[in-house]
Design an enzyme around this catalytic site. Structure first.
Site, PDB file in Angstrom:
ATOM      1  N   LYS A  79      31.354  41.554  30.682  1.00 29.00           N
ATOM      2  CA  LYS A  79      32.757  41.712  30.734  1.00 29.00           C
ATOM      3  C   LYS A  79      33.542  40.411  30.866  1.00 29.00           C
ATOM      4  O   LYS A  79      34.597  40.399  30.631  1.00 29.00           O
ATOM      5  CB  LYS A  79      33.096  42.767  31.902  1.00 29.00           C
ATOM      6  CG  LYS A  79      32.998  42.059  33.536  1.00 29.00           C
ATOM      7  CD  LYS A  79      33.684  43.122  34.484  1.00 29.00           C
ATOM      8  CE  LYS A  79      33.242  42.729  35.718  1.00 29.00           C
ATOM      9  NZ  LYS A  79      34.081  41.905  36.435  1.00 29.00           N
ATOM     10  N   ASP A  80      32.846  39.281  31.025  1.00 23.99           N
ATOM     11  CA  ASP A  80      33.415  38.071  30.790  1.00 23.99           C
ATOM     12  C   ASP A  80      33.536  37.360  29.616  1.00 23.99           C
ATOM     13  O   ASP A  80      33.867  36.171  29.285  1.00 23.99           O
ATOM     14  CB  ASP A  80      32.845  36.980  32.063  1.00 23.99           C
ATOM     15  CG  ASP A  80      33.232  37.476  33.411  1.00 23.99           C
ATOM     16  OD1 ASP A  80      34.016  38.177  33.510  1.00 23.99           O
ATOM     17  OD2 ASP A  80      32.237  37.012  34.451  1.00 23.99           O
ATOM     18  N   ARG A 127      43.596  45.317  34.697  1.00 20.63           N
ATOM     19  CA  ARG A 127      42.934  46.692  34.526  1.00 20.63           C
ATOM     20  C   ARG A 127      43.192  47.419  35.673  1.00 20.63           C
ATOM     21  O   ARG A 127      43.632  48.620  35.883  1.00 20.63           O
ATOM     22  CB  ARG A 127      41.585  46.739  33.647  1.00 20.63           C
ATOM     23  CG  ARG A 127      40.760  47.989  33.898  1.00 20.63           C
ATOM     24  CD  ARG A 127      39.281  47.983  33.654  1.00 20.63           C
ATOM     25  NE  ARG A 127      38.824  47.365  34.786  1.00 20.63           N
ATOM     26  CZ  ARG A 127      38.004  47.787  35.511  1.00 20.63           C
ATOM     27  NH1 ARG A 127      38.160  49.019  35.723  1.00 20.63           N
ATOM     28  NH2 ARG A 127      37.313  46.997  36.666  1.00 20.63           N
ATOM     29  N   ARG A 128      42.350  46.908  36.971  1.00 18.33           N
ATOM     30  CA  ARG A 128      42.346  47.711  38.234  1.00 18.33           C
ATOM     31  C   ARG A 128      43.852  47.787  38.901  1.00 18.33           C
ATOM     32  O   ARG A 128      44.138  48.600  39.286  1.00 18.33           O
ATOM     33  CB  ARG A 128      41.586  46.739  39.239  1.00 18.33           C
ATOM     34  CG  ARG A 128      40.058  46.815  38.772  1.00 18.33           C
ATOM     35  CD  ARG A 128      39.217  45.875  39.728  1.00 18.33           C
ATOM     36  NE  ARG A 128      37.738  46.190  39.179  1.00 18.33           N
ATOM     37  CZ  ARG A 128      36.948  45.087  39.474  1.00 18.33           C
ATOM     38  NH1 ARG A 128      37.465  43.958  39.736  1.00 18.33           N
ATOM     39  NH2 ARG A 128      35.712  45.184  38.786  1.00 18.33           N
ATOM     40  N   ARG A 145      41.272  35.841  43.835  1.00 21.05           N
ATOM     41  CA  ARG A 145      40.186  35.134  42.790  1.00 21.05           C
ATOM     42  C   ARG A 145      39.154  34.500  43.608  1.00 21.05           C
ATOM     43  O   ARG A 145      39.229  34.617  44.811  1.00 21.05           O
ATOM     44  CB  ARG A 145      41.190  33.980  42.240  1.00 21.05           C
ATOM     45  CG  ARG A 145      42.035  34.277  41.305  1.00 21.05           C
ATOM     46  CD  ARG A 145      41.758  34.749  39.714  1.00 21.05           C
ATOM     47  NE  ARG A 145      40.615  33.775  39.313  1.00 21.05           N
ATOM     48  CZ  ARG A 145      40.582  32.919  38.808  1.00 21.05           C
ATOM     49  NH1 ARG A 145      41.796  32.244  38.486  1.00 21.05           N
ATOM     50  NH2 ARG A 145      39.625  31.996  38.445  1.00 21.05           N
ATOM     51  N   ARG A 151      35.707  36.215  47.707  1.00 23.37           N
ATOM     52  CA  ARG A 151      36.766  37.468  47.678  1.00 23.37           C
ATOM     53  C   ARG A 151      36.141  38.192  49.052  1.00 23.37           C
ATOM     54  O   ARG A 151      37.075  38.728  49.798  1.00 23.37           O
ATOM     55  CB  ARG A 151      36.342  38.244  46.580  1.00 23.37           C
ATOM     56  CG  ARG A 151      36.915  37.671  45.320  1.00 23.37           C
ATOM     57  CD  ARG A 151      36.283  38.302  43.954  1.00 23.37           C
ATOM     58  NE  ARG A 151      36.713  37.832  42.957  1.00 23.37           N
ATOM     59  CZ  ARG A 151      37.164  38.470  41.907  1.00 23.37           C
ATOM     60  NH1 ARG A 151      37.269  39.617  41.484  1.00 23.37           N
ATOM     61  NH2 ARG A 151      37.445  37.462  40.624  1.00 23.37           N
ATOM     62  N   CYS A 238      40.638  39.302  26.973  1.00 24.09           N
ATOM     63  CA  CYS A 238      39.663  39.985  28.368  1.00 24.09           C
ATOM     64  C   CYS A 238      41.125  39.988  29.442  1.00 24.09           C
ATOM     65  O   CYS A 238      40.468  40.828  30.334  1.00 24.09           O
ATOM     66  CB  CYS A 238      38.663  39.025  28.816  1.00 24.09           C
ATOM     67  SG  CYS A 238      37.466  38.742  27.761  1.00 24.09           S
TER      68      CYS A 238
END
Length: 300
Positions: A79-80, A127-128, A145, A151, A238
């Site tokens: 996904k990156d 997206r989230r 971030r 996190r 992305c």
């Protein structure tokens, strides 16, 4: 046979991923070493990725190491990985996917519905943001971030009531017990490629492409090709508020996608298609079909 060098970011999760590939290749009789690197994406932590150039910032330095011959492979969270790789680079392999879903982590609340009105939820993903807003418009969604450990530390320090992370990363690092809720994709659709690992090589390395072939997981590759095709057809960034998730049942691929406007409280635009798929080209074509549905619904 010369030793194979894997370029990797130095976060704990990136190292786990690189070591996983190292062990798969070692089992095949190859000597493999790791080249740890810090990328721009790891250094710029005070701004959201969508403002500083997207997730390609996690990939660029690793590609330079491949180009200069300092490394042979780069292992990425798929996904990156930008939707279109630079000329001269190929995705040599996609491994079997771990859990693709999103997970809620919170020290005191059992799930999203238990969060009080106005609770602070951390995520760095547009997206989230749009998906959470669709489920709970009353929450305060704040940027988050840093690597996984950073996190979690910010959450534990009380900066947030809950944070949303990929379940795959938590499971890979043995942190599954931190998960309070795993979101069903029907409520919170994952990102394209979430939970899957991709191995990038220089396109002219036929020796490596042949070596990686047995590690590839065909079903995962078909699913993520469809997901990534939605993203590519929508403009490829992305940092787009776009979700795409495919599931394969036999040869039947079902692809769901959703797009939301981070600037407006408009409802999500959704698309879905189902087809018999046996090749990466067919998977990509299904993705383009779903992207066309999203655009027809007003996504841009």
């Amino acid at each position: 046979m010369s030793s194979i060098v894997i370029a990797t970011r130095e976060s704990r999760l990136a190292l786990w991923q690189a070591e996983h590939v190292q062990s798969l290749l070692t089992q095949r009789g190859r000597a493999v070493s790791l080249l740890g690197m810090t990328t721009k994406g790891d250094q710029i932590l005070d701004r959201s990725l969508s403002k500083v150039g997207g997730k390609g910032l996690f990939v660029k330095e690793l590609e330079v190491a491949l180009e200069e011959g300092r490394a042979d492979l780069a292992v990425h969270s798929l996904k990156d990985v930008p939707m279109d790789l630079p000329a001269g680079f190929s995705l040599g392999c996609v491994l079997e996917r771990e859990d693709p879903r999103d997970a809620l982590v919170s020290p005191q609340y059992a799930d999203l519905d238990a969060l009080p009105q106005g609770a602070v939820v951390g995520t760095s993903s547009l997206r989230r943001v749009v998906l959470l807003r669709a489920l709970r418009p009353d929450l305060r969604i704040e940027p988050l971030r840093g690597n996984l450990d950073t996190r979690l530390r910010k959450l534990d320090e009380g900066q947030y009531d809950a944070i949303v992370l990929a379940a795959a990363g938590l499971k890979r690092l043995g942190l599954a017990e931190r998960i309070r809720q795993v979101f069903d994709p029907s409520r919170m659709l994952p990102a394209a490629g979430q939970g899957a690992l991709g191995i990038e090589v220089r396109s002219d390395r036929a020796d490596l492409l042949a070596l990686l072939e047995p590690l590839a997981h065909h079903g995962t590759w078909l699913a993520v090709s469809a997901e990534r095709a939605v993203s590519r057809a929508m403009g490829g960034s992305c940092s787009m508020p776009l979700a795409a998730h495919a599931t394969l049942d036999g040869a039947v691929l079902r692809l769901d996608a959703a797009w939301g406007d981070p600037q407006a409280a408009a409802p999500l635009v959704r698309g879905q298609a189902v087809a018999t798929v046996t090749s990466l080209e067919q998977a990509a074509s299904l993705g383009e079909q779903v992207a066309a549905q999203l655009r027809a619904g007003g996504a841009h």
